[in-house]
Write a protein that holds these residues in place. Structure first.
Motif, PDB file in Angstrom:
ATOM      1  N   GLU A  15      12.841  12.900   1.328  1.00 15.27           N
ATOM      2  CA  GLU A  15      13.129  13.188   2.730  1.00 15.27           C
ATOM      3  C   GLU A  15      12.202  12.443   3.696  1.00 15.27           C
ATOM      4  O   GLU A  15      12.390  12.525   4.908  1.00 15.27           O
ATOM      5  N   ASN A  16      11.212  11.753   3.160  1.00 14.70           N
ATOM      6  CA  ASN A  16      10.270  11.031   4.020  1.00 14.70           C
ATOM      7  C   ASN A  16      10.299   9.537   3.721  1.00 14.70           C
ATOM      8  O   ASN A  16      10.697   9.110   2.639  1.00 14.70           O
ATOM      9  N   ASP A  17       9.865   8.778   4.711  1.00 19.36           N
ATOM     10  CA  ASP A  17       9.677   7.337   4.522  1.00 19.36           C
ATOM     11  C   ASP A  17       8.190   7.051   4.338  1.00 19.36           C
ATOM     12  O   ASP A  17       7.331   7.729   4.924  1.00 19.36           O
ATOM     13  N   TYR A  18       7.900   6.015   3.550  1.00 23.82           N
ATOM     14  CA  TYR A  18       6.512   5.681   3.237  1.00 23.82           C
ATOM     15  C   TYR A  18       6.294   4.176   3.418  1.00 23.82           C
ATOM     16  O   TYR A  18       7.226   3.371   3.318  1.00 23.82           O
ATOM     17  N   SER A  19       5.050   3.827   3.670  1.00 21.13           N
ATOM     18  CA  SER A  19       4.693   2.411   3.794  1.00 21.13           C
ATOM     19  C   SER A  19       3.356   2.173   3.113  1.00 21.13           C
ATOM     20  O   SER A  19       2.586   3.111   2.846  1.00 21.13           O
ATOM     21  N   LEU A  20       3.091   0.912   2.858  1.00 17.47           N
ATOM     22  CA  LEU A  20       1.883   0.519   2.132  1.00 17.47           C
ATOM     23  C   LEU A  20       1.169  -0.585   2.899  1.00 17.47           C
ATOM     24  O   LEU A  20       1.800  -1.498   3.419  1.00 17.47           O
ATOM     25  N   GLY A  21      -0.149  -0.488   2.971  1.00 14.46           N
ATOM     26  CA  GLY A  21      -0.934  -1.515   3.651  1.00 14.46           C
ATOM     27  C   GLY A  21      -2.174  -1.870   2.856  1.00 14.46           C
ATOM     28  O   GLY A  21      -2.670  -1.071   2.054  1.00 14.46           O
ATOM     29  N   LEU A  22      -2.672  -3.087   3.071  1.00 12.18           N
ATOM     30  CA  LEU A  22      -3.899  -3.529   2.396  1.00 12.18           C
ATOM     31  C   LEU A  22      -5.113  -3.171   3.253  1.00 12.18           C
ATOM     32  O   LEU A  22      -5.177  -3.520   4.427  1.00 12.18           O
ATOM     33  N   ILE A  23      -6.069  -2.460   2.647  1.00  4.93           N
ATOM     34  CA  ILE A  23      -7.287  -2.051   3.354  1.00  4.93           C
ATOM     35  C   ILE A  23      -8.377  -3.100   3.211  1.00  4.93           C
ATOM     36  O   ILE A  23      -9.042  -3.465   4.177  1.00  4.93           O
ATOM     37  N   ASN A  24      -8.580  -3.599   2.001  1.00  5.28           N
ATOM     38  CA  ASN A  24      -9.544  -4.690   1.831  1.00  5.28           C
ATOM     39  C   ASN A  24      -9.320  -5.433   0.521  1.00  5.28           C
ATOM     40  O   ASN A  24      -8.688  -4.933  -0.409  1.00  5.28           O
ATOM     41  N   PHE A  25      -9.843  -6.648   0.488  1.00  2.00           N
ATOM     42  CA  PHE A  25      -9.773  -7.531  -0.680  1.00  2.00           C
ATOM     43  C   PHE A  25     -11.153  -8.141  -0.851  1.00  2.00           C
ATOM     44  O   PHE A  25     -11.751  -8.637   0.111  1.00  2.00           O
ATOM     45  N   GLU A  26     -11.689  -8.108  -2.094  1.00  3.31           N
ATOM     46  CA  GLU A  26     -13.017  -8.651  -2.349  1.00  3.31           C
ATOM     47  C   GLU A  26     -13.033  -9.437  -3.656  1.00  3.31           C
ATOM     48  O   GLU A  26     -12.429  -9.026  -4.643  1.00  3.31           O
ATOM     49  N   SER A  27     -13.718 -10.550  -3.627  1.00  3.80           N
ATOM     50  CA  SER A  27     -13.984 -11.338  -4.831  1.00  3.80           C
ATOM     51  C   SER A  27     -14.998 -12.405  -4.464  1.00  3.80           C
ATOM     52  O   SER A  27     -15.400 -12.510  -3.294  1.00  3.80           O
ATOM     53  N   TYR A  28     -15.436 -13.186  -5.438  1.00  2.00           N
ATOM     54  CA  TYR A  28     -16.320 -14.315  -5.155  1.00  2.00           C
ATOM     55  C   TYR A  28     -15.498 -15.590  -5.082  1.00  2.00           C
ATOM     56  O   TYR A  28     -14.536 -15.775  -5.832  1.00  2.00           O
ATOM     57  N   ASN A  29     -15.870 -16.445  -4.155  1.00  2.00           N
ATOM     58  CA  ASN A  29     -15.154 -17.707  -4.003  1.00  2.00           C
ATOM     59  C   ASN A  29     -15.600 -18.677  -5.098  1.00  2.00           C
ATOM     60  O   ASN A  29     -16.477 -19.514  -4.899  1.00  2.00           O
ATOM     61  N   SER A  30     -14.972 -18.519  -6.244  1.00  2.00           N
ATOM     62  CA  SER A  30     -15.206 -19.442  -7.363  1.00  2.00           C
ATOM     63  C   SER A  30     -13.990 -20.344  -7.557  1.00  2.00           C
ATOM     64  O   SER A  30     -13.828 -20.964  -8.615  1.00  2.00           O
TER      65      SER A  30
END
Length: 221
Positions: A15-30
């Motif tokens: 009965e409800n609609d839902y959505s998804l979002g990105l909060i953060n992304f982390e890694s090393y720039n290799s």
């Protein structure tokens, strides 16, 4: 490809609609700009030096090649200078031997040169800007989201950003305004993520740890 099994599965209310979002992304720039596709330097008709996979600035390439050339014992040693012009963003090369950028896996393209040979004892300037950043854009794709488009084509991209972190330093991407996209299922037992570049190819983080935080939100009328 990143995947996470969800157990017990998340079952969303019909009965409800839902959505998804990105909060953060982390890694090393290799992320390497030199790999098996462009790691060879050919000189003096038959000479060849292979650079190890890695992240290089022009100065690093010049230093590595000169160290390897010092190990070649010849009556007429190879002299080489590679440097970048910060005003034109092009590469300048001088060598007392011929250089061949026309062979397979040549590093010439990264330095801004086309498939060509360079004559010895001349200063050569690349016809194109240096292509030192192999990955200009990072897209994070998630199998759960819809209503995302790239050049008019439907995709599963939940977030896209332009990395500015130098090689060897940590990438921390936290969207100031999180974009929430509708999800395509009511039953979540697995999340699949792909980290791709501007050409849709998987980004090579060379086994560095990658952390992604997502936020599932219920939409209210």
């Amino acid at each position: 490809m990143l995947s996470a099994k969800i157990y017990p599965p998340i079952i969303l209310n019909e009965e409800n609609d839902y959505s998804l979002g990105l909060i953060n992304f982390e890694s090393y720039n290799s992320i390497p700009n030199v790999d098996i596709t462009n790691n060879l330097f050919h000189f003096d008709n038959s000479g060849e030096i292979a650079l190890p996979e890695g992240s290089y600035e022009i100065e690093d390439i010049n230093e590595y090649l000169n160290k390897q050339l010092q190990n070649i014992k010849e009556s007429d040693p190879v002299q080489l200078q590679i440097k970048g012009n910060h005003n034109t963003l092009k590469c300048e090369i001088w060598c007392n031997k011929s250089i061949d950028f026309s062979k397979n896996r040549s590093i010439g393209g990264l330095l801004g040169f086309g498939n060509k040979k360079l004559a010895p004892n001349q200063l050569h300037v690349s016809e194109n800007p240096v292509d030192i950043f192999k990955v200009n854009c990072i897209s994070i794709e998630c199998n759960l989201v819809t209503n995302s488009y790239n050049n008019g084509n439907p995709v599963h991209i939940i977030h896209m950003f332009y990395p500015i972190t130098p090689p060897g330093f940590k990438i921390v991407e936290k969207p100031t305004n999180v974009i929430y996209l509708p999800i395509s299922t009511r039953y979540i037992d697995e999340i699949l993520l792909k980290i791709t570049d501007q050409d849709g190819k998987l980004v090579n983080f060379r086994n560095e740890l990658i952390t992604v935080r997502l936020h599932l939100k219920k939409l209210f009328d």
